[in-house]
Design a protein around this motif. Sequence first.
Motif, short mmCIF file in Angstrom:
data_model
loop_
_atom_site.label_atom_id
_atom_site.label_comp_id
_atom_site.label_asym_id
_atom_site.label_seq_id
_atom_site.Cartn_x
_atom_site.Cartn_y
_atom_site.Cartn_z
N GLN A 36 -28.85 15.26 26.54
CA GLN A 36 -28.57 16.14 25.41
C GLN A 36 -27.65 17.29 25.81
N LYS A 39 -24.00 16.46 25.31
CA LYS A 39 -23.51 16.20 23.97
C LYS A 39 -22.34 17.14 23.66
N ASN A 40 -21.27 16.59 23.13
CA ASN A 40 -20.05 17.32 22.80
C ASN A 40 -19.30 17.85 24.02
N GLN A 69 -29.86 9.33 19.69
CA GLN A 69 -29.71 10.78 19.74
C GLN A 69 -28.26 11.23 19.55
N LEU A 71 -25.48 10.11 21.09
CA LEU A 71 -24.64 10.10 22.29
C LEU A 71 -24.07 8.70 22.50
N ASN A 297 -15.35 17.16 17.34
CA ASN A 297 -15.71 15.92 16.64
C ASN A 297 -14.71 15.62 15.52
#
Length: 297
Positions: A36, A39-40, A69, A71, A297
């Motif tokens: 997590q 992420k990004n 999740q 990913l 994104n």
Amino acid sequence: MTSNFKQAIIDKKFLITAEVTPPKGGNPQRMLEVAQLLKNRVHAVNITDGSRAVMRMSSIVPCYLLLQQGLEPICQVTGRDRNSIGIQGDLMGAYSLGIRNILALTGDPIIAGDHPQAKAVFELESVRLLKLIEKLNLGFDINNKPLIDGNLNLFAGAAVDPQSKSWSGLQRRFEAKINAGANFFQSQLITDFDKLDLFMNQIAVGFNKPILAGIFLLKSAKNALFINKNVPGVHIPESIIKRLEKADKPLEEGMKIAAEQINLAKDICQGVHLMAVKREDLIPQILDLANIPPLIN
């Protein structure tokens, strides 16, 4: 449907991937918490398949959990532990779960791991595994029999070692993997960026396949010496070892070195593959040190 990682390649972005180890046991909580944090920050997360021949959870299940999740996973698959029947079954199962990115590997030798008494299979090494994936994508099994319930659409990649001592062997193997269907390459740990530059300009040039340089977080001089002794084909230069020895905070120095290497790679190839064994939580900080902003994104 095009995977986000594949789309980033199409869009010619500077690619960032990171490696995460599956759990050794039935509880994936730690792995998911670490993932997590990425992420990004990365385009995809590699889940290893018995890396260093150490037994861990199947790479397919963690990849599915990452998808749940939000990913994007790259599922590593090796030819070491399963025959062609098992591998084909796993690839079909992975595809049905939404997994699209596969890194096709031969696999580390059994003797290197924690089950030296286990029986190695190696029916398929990385090139034959890539060819198998290509067949499945076309709707046929390894025996050229049609897949009556639908073809796959997997995006396959492979490993490469630009620091190989055999330049002709490196070229032959690289081209064989491209001819077998490799769409991207993640490299072994890079410390000699002059060699990486030579590889890009003498071997990889003209093939238009993204190469991601392997960047490894060295936690201490002891860690670097251990790698020099135990990881074949890798040599951490004495200059880096001395930097780590002299540092008041070796881990922070290792993070700075990794960030510097990311910036070296930016001028040479199309991406980086980050390996921070047991400290994957530090990858966002390393990217910050390298002035790599969060992904848009």
